[in-house]
Motif scaffolding. Structure first.
Motif, PDB file in Angstrom:
ATOM      1  N   LEU A 277       0.834  -1.199   0.000  1.00 22.88           N
ATOM      2  CA  LEU A 277       0.000   0.000   0.000  1.00 22.88           C
ATOM      3  C   LEU A 277       0.873   1.254   0.000  1.00 22.88           C
ATOM      4  O   LEU A 277       1.823   1.380   0.775  1.00 22.88           O
ATOM      5  N   GLY A 278       0.551   2.170  -0.902  1.00 20.04           N
ATOM      6  CA  GLY A 278       1.281   3.424  -0.987  1.00 20.04           C
ATOM      7  C   GLY A 278       2.593   3.344  -1.725  1.00 20.04           C
ATOM      8  O   GLY A 278       3.313   4.347  -1.815  1.00 20.04           O
ATOM      9  N   LYS A 279       2.918   2.166  -2.286  1.00 17.52           N
ATOM     10  CA  LYS A 279       4.191   1.987  -2.986  1.00 17.52           C
ATOM     11  C   LYS A 279       3.937   1.474  -4.402  1.00 17.52           C
ATOM     12  O   LYS A 279       2.833   1.081  -4.755  1.00 17.52           O
ATOM     13  N   THR A 280       4.981   1.480  -5.208  1.00 14.33           N
ATOM     14  CA  THR A 280       4.857   0.999  -6.574  1.00 14.33           C
ATOM     15  C   THR A 280       5.013  -0.524  -6.623  1.00 14.33           C
ATOM     16  O   THR A 280       5.591  -1.141  -5.728  1.00 14.33           O
ATOM     17  N   GLU A 281       4.490  -1.105  -7.670  1.00 11.09           N
ATOM     18  CA  GLU A 281       4.551  -2.550  -7.866  1.00 11.09           C
ATOM     19  C   GLU A 281       5.992  -2.986  -8.111  1.00 11.09           C
ATOM     20  O   GLU A 281       6.717  -2.382  -8.914  1.00 11.09           O
ATOM     21  N   GLU A 282       6.407  -4.062  -7.420  1.00 17.11           N
ATOM     22  CA  GLU A 282       7.772  -4.572  -7.556  1.00 17.11           C
ATOM     23  C   GLU A 282       7.742  -6.034  -7.993  1.00 17.11           C
ATOM     24  O   GLU A 282       6.957  -6.835  -7.483  1.00 17.11           O
ATOM     25  N   VAL A 283       8.625  -6.370  -8.933  1.00 17.04           N
ATOM     26  CA  VAL A 283       8.713  -7.741  -9.430  1.00 17.04           C
ATOM     27  C   VAL A 283       9.457  -8.603  -8.416  1.00 17.04           C
ATOM     28  O   VAL A 283      10.509  -8.213  -7.895  1.00 17.04           O
ATOM     29  N   VAL A 284       8.907  -9.767  -8.125  1.00 23.58           N
ATOM     30  CA  VAL A 284       9.549 -10.727  -7.221  1.00 23.58           C
ATOM     31  C   VAL A 284      10.584 -11.524  -8.008  1.00 23.58           C
ATOM     32  O   VAL A 284      10.302 -12.022  -9.103  1.00 23.58           O
ATOM     33  N   ASP A 285      11.761 -11.663  -7.456  1.00 31.06           N
ATOM     34  CA  ASP A 285      12.853 -12.369  -8.125  1.00 31.06           C
ATOM     35  C   ASP A 285      12.738 -13.870  -7.852  1.00 31.06           C
ATOM     36  O   ASP A 285      13.229 -14.384  -6.851  1.00 31.06           O
ATOM     37  N   TYR A 286      12.036 -14.556  -8.714  1.00 28.36           N
ATOM     38  CA  TYR A 286      11.992 -16.015  -8.670  1.00 28.36           C
ATOM     39  C   TYR A 286      12.019 -16.487 -10.103  1.00 28.36           C
ATOM     40  O   TYR A 286      11.840 -15.695 -11.024  1.00 28.36           O
ATOM     41  N   LYS A 287      12.246 -17.762 -10.340  1.00 24.81           N
ATOM     42  CA  LYS A 287      12.492 -18.231 -11.700  1.00 24.81           C
ATOM     43  C   LYS A 287      11.562 -19.397 -12.038  1.00 24.81           C
ATOM     44  O   LYS A 287      11.952 -20.561 -11.915  1.00 24.81           O
ATOM     45  N   PRO A 288      10.336 -19.113 -12.469  1.00 24.95           N
ATOM     46  CA  PRO A 288       9.426 -20.202 -12.853  1.00 24.95           C
ATOM     47  C   PRO A 288       9.922 -20.926 -14.092  1.00 24.95           C
ATOM     48  O   PRO A 288      10.372 -20.307 -15.048  1.00 24.95           O
ATOM     49  N   SER A 289       9.836 -22.243 -14.061  1.00 24.94           N
ATOM     50  CA  SER A 289      10.339 -23.066 -15.157  1.00 24.94           C
ATOM     51  C   SER A 289       9.467 -22.931 -16.396  1.00 24.94           C
ATOM     52  O   SER A 289       8.256 -22.721 -16.312  1.00 24.94           O
ATOM     53  N   ARG A 290      10.089 -23.069 -17.551  1.00 17.98           N
ATOM     54  CA  ARG A 290       9.370 -23.166 -18.822  1.00 17.98           C
ATOM     55  C   ARG A 290       9.368 -24.592 -19.350  1.00 17.98           C
ATOM     56  O   ARG A 290       8.887 -24.852 -20.442  1.00 17.98           O
ATOM     57  N   GLN A 291       9.885 -25.509 -18.578  1.00 21.06           N
ATOM     58  CA  GLN A 291       9.929 -26.897 -18.996  1.00 21.06           C
ATOM     59  C   GLN A 291       8.632 -27.600 -18.600  1.00 21.06           C
ATOM     60  O   GLN A 291       7.921 -27.172 -17.689  1.00 21.06           O
ATOM     61  N   GLY A 292       8.315 -28.684 -19.286  1.00 14.10           N
ATOM     62  CA  GLY A 292       7.169 -29.484 -18.899  1.00 14.10           C
ATOM     63  C   GLY A 292       5.862 -28.725 -19.008  1.00 14.10           C
ATOM     64  O   GLY A 292       5.667 -27.884 -19.882  1.00 14.10           O
ATOM     65  N   PHE A 293       4.956 -29.031 -18.085  1.00 17.44           N
ATOM     66  CA  PHE A 293       3.602 -28.479 -18.110  1.00 17.44           C
ATOM     67  C   PHE A 293       3.439 -27.414 -17.039  1.00 17.44           C
ATOM     68  O   PHE A 293       3.759 -27.634 -15.863  1.00 17.44           O
ATOM     69  N   ALA A 294       2.976 -26.222 -17.442  1.00 19.26           N
ATOM     70  CA  ALA A 294       2.553 -25.162 -16.511  1.00 19.26           C
ATOM     71  C   ALA A 294       3.542 -24.933 -15.380  1.00 19.26           C
ATOM     72  O   ALA A 294       3.235 -25.120 -14.205  1.00 19.26           O
ATOM     73  N   GLY A 295       4.749 -24.507 -15.769  1.00 21.94           N
ATOM     74  CA  GLY A 295       5.769 -24.238 -14.752  1.00 21.94           C
ATOM     75  C   GLY A 295       6.431 -25.489 -14.221  1.00 21.94           C
ATOM     76  O   GLY A 295       7.038 -25.477 -13.152  1.00 21.94           O
ATOM     77  N   ASP A 296       6.327 -26.585 -14.955  1.00 20.25           N
ATOM     78  CA  ASP A 296       6.884 -27.890 -14.576  1.00 20.25           C
ATOM     79  C   ASP A 296       6.233 -28.439 -13.312  1.00 20.25           C
ATOM     80  O   ASP A 296       6.883 -29.097 -12.495  1.00 20.25           O
ATOM     81  N   CYS A 297       4.929 -28.216 -13.181  1.00 18.47           N
ATOM     82  CA  CYS A 297       4.245 -28.643 -11.962  1.00 18.47           C
ATOM     83  C   CYS A 297       4.070 -30.157 -11.884  1.00 18.47           C
ATOM     84  O   CYS A 297       3.946 -30.697 -10.775  1.00 18.47           O
TER      85      CYS A 297
END
Length: 352
Positions: A277-297
């Protein structure tokens, strides 16, 4: 038993479209060896053998279970087959991971879970959405208190694969015949994810519609869940209209979680942000996979299953827990049929 002692020996029943995500994940788990699979379709058999190098194939899954004597079986077949297959595996004391939908009805799912439990084998439902990396990261942020008290979670899903006479394409054409579709096949994932993130659901209200006249079941819905905590969860979905992003099958929508300190958002590309609240949106530093299905779930879910077998730790989506998700699913259908809110505890025989 530890990973150093031996590899777990597994077999799979099924060789359809989604099974390839399972096979791909198994071959990347070093503690596992898939020795055989079962299918009667020569084209599917050939595809699995060529892609994954599993030479032994059976037409009869019972024969496979008897001859291979595996530690576990992965059941990747349509829901009406699950009860009998799980019975046969449990009778042989073989541990089970089984795809969803777990059974055609809540009553049959309860029978399945109870019979497997009496046999004393380990059992997990392959409910993979909660293992998508963005939801694991949201869970971590919520447990850290990033939002404080959570007010709501809202997920919007548009798939665009269910319009026209060729709805659901050649990938899953059997969807056209399901008498229950959107909640039974897709919405159940989000019910389970809601429970994973915000706890148990007390009451639901739902509106379900069929937009495409060539299919049997519903393909559009608004599902509102009230949690015991007082938070509200909303799933706004249809599989008819198209999204405005490239890959609707990566995150299956966009997510907004709101609380007393701000918001968490998941975008269609897996990007996750926090806006205090009261601040700008910040990107969270995590690395979702592009392998497999839907983030390699699928890999994450199957990794969880194997770690549970090796260590004895409980499965997040064991049978008894998953019945709670299916009880909410039944409440959703009852609400849509009656036009009234439904208390989850009112569903007959709810497992607590």
């Amino acid at each position: 038993m530890t990973a150093e002692h031996r590899r777990l020996k597994g077999v799979c029943i099924g060789a359809g479209y989604f099974s390839h995500y399972h096979y791909d994940a198994w071959r990347r788990i070093p503690e596992v060896e898939i020795t055989a699979f079962c299918s009667r379709d020569p084209h599917r058999i050939r595809a699995v053998q060529q892609r994954f190098g599993i030479s032994r194939v059976y037409a009869d899954y019972r024969e496979m279970l008897d001859k291979e004597k595996p530690d576990f079986v992965d059941i990747i077949t349509p829901p009406p087959t699950h009860l009998e297959m799980c019975r046969e595996a449990a009778r042989r004391l073989i541990h089970i991971i089984c795809q969803k939908p777990l059974a055609p009805s809540l009553e049959e799912a309860r029978t399945l879970v109870a019979e497997v439990a009496r046999a004393g084998v380990r059992f997990m439902v392959h409910e993979n959405f909660r293992f998508q990396p963005w939801y694991r990261e949201i869970k971590r942020l919520l447990e850290e208190g990033t939002l404080g008290r959570v007010f709501s979670i809202y997920i919007q899903t548009r798939m665009g694969d269910g319009w026209g006479e060729n709805a659901y394409l050649d990938r899953q054409p059997y969807f056209r015949e399901y008498p229950r579709l959107l909640i039974y096949e897709t919405g159940v994932h989000f019910i389970d994810t809601f429970r994973y993130l915000l706890g148990e659901i007390r009451r639901v209200m739902a509106w379900l519609r069929r937009l495409n006249p060539v299919i049997a079941g519903e393909d559009c819905g608004l599902m509102v869940c009230e949690f015991h905590s007082g938070a509200i969860g909303v799933w706004d979905a249809n599989r008819y209209n198209e999204p405005n992003y490239e890959n609707p099958r990566y995150t299956f929508g966009q997510t907004l979680v709101e609380g007393e300190r701000g918001s968490i958002r998941v975008y269609s590309d897996g990007r996750l942000t926090v806006q205090q609240l009261g601040k700008t949106e910040e990107v969270v530093d995590y690395k979702p996979s592009r392998q497999g299905f839907a983030g390699d779930c699928c890999y994450a879910a199957q990794r969880h299953f194997i770690e549970g077998l090796l260590t004895g730790r409980p499965f997040e989506t064991d049978g008894w827990d998953y019945l709670k998700t299916l009880t909410v699913q039944e409440a959703v259908y009852q609400s849509a049929a009656t036009g009234q809110p439904v208390d989850v505890a009112s569903i007959s025989g709810e497992n607590q």
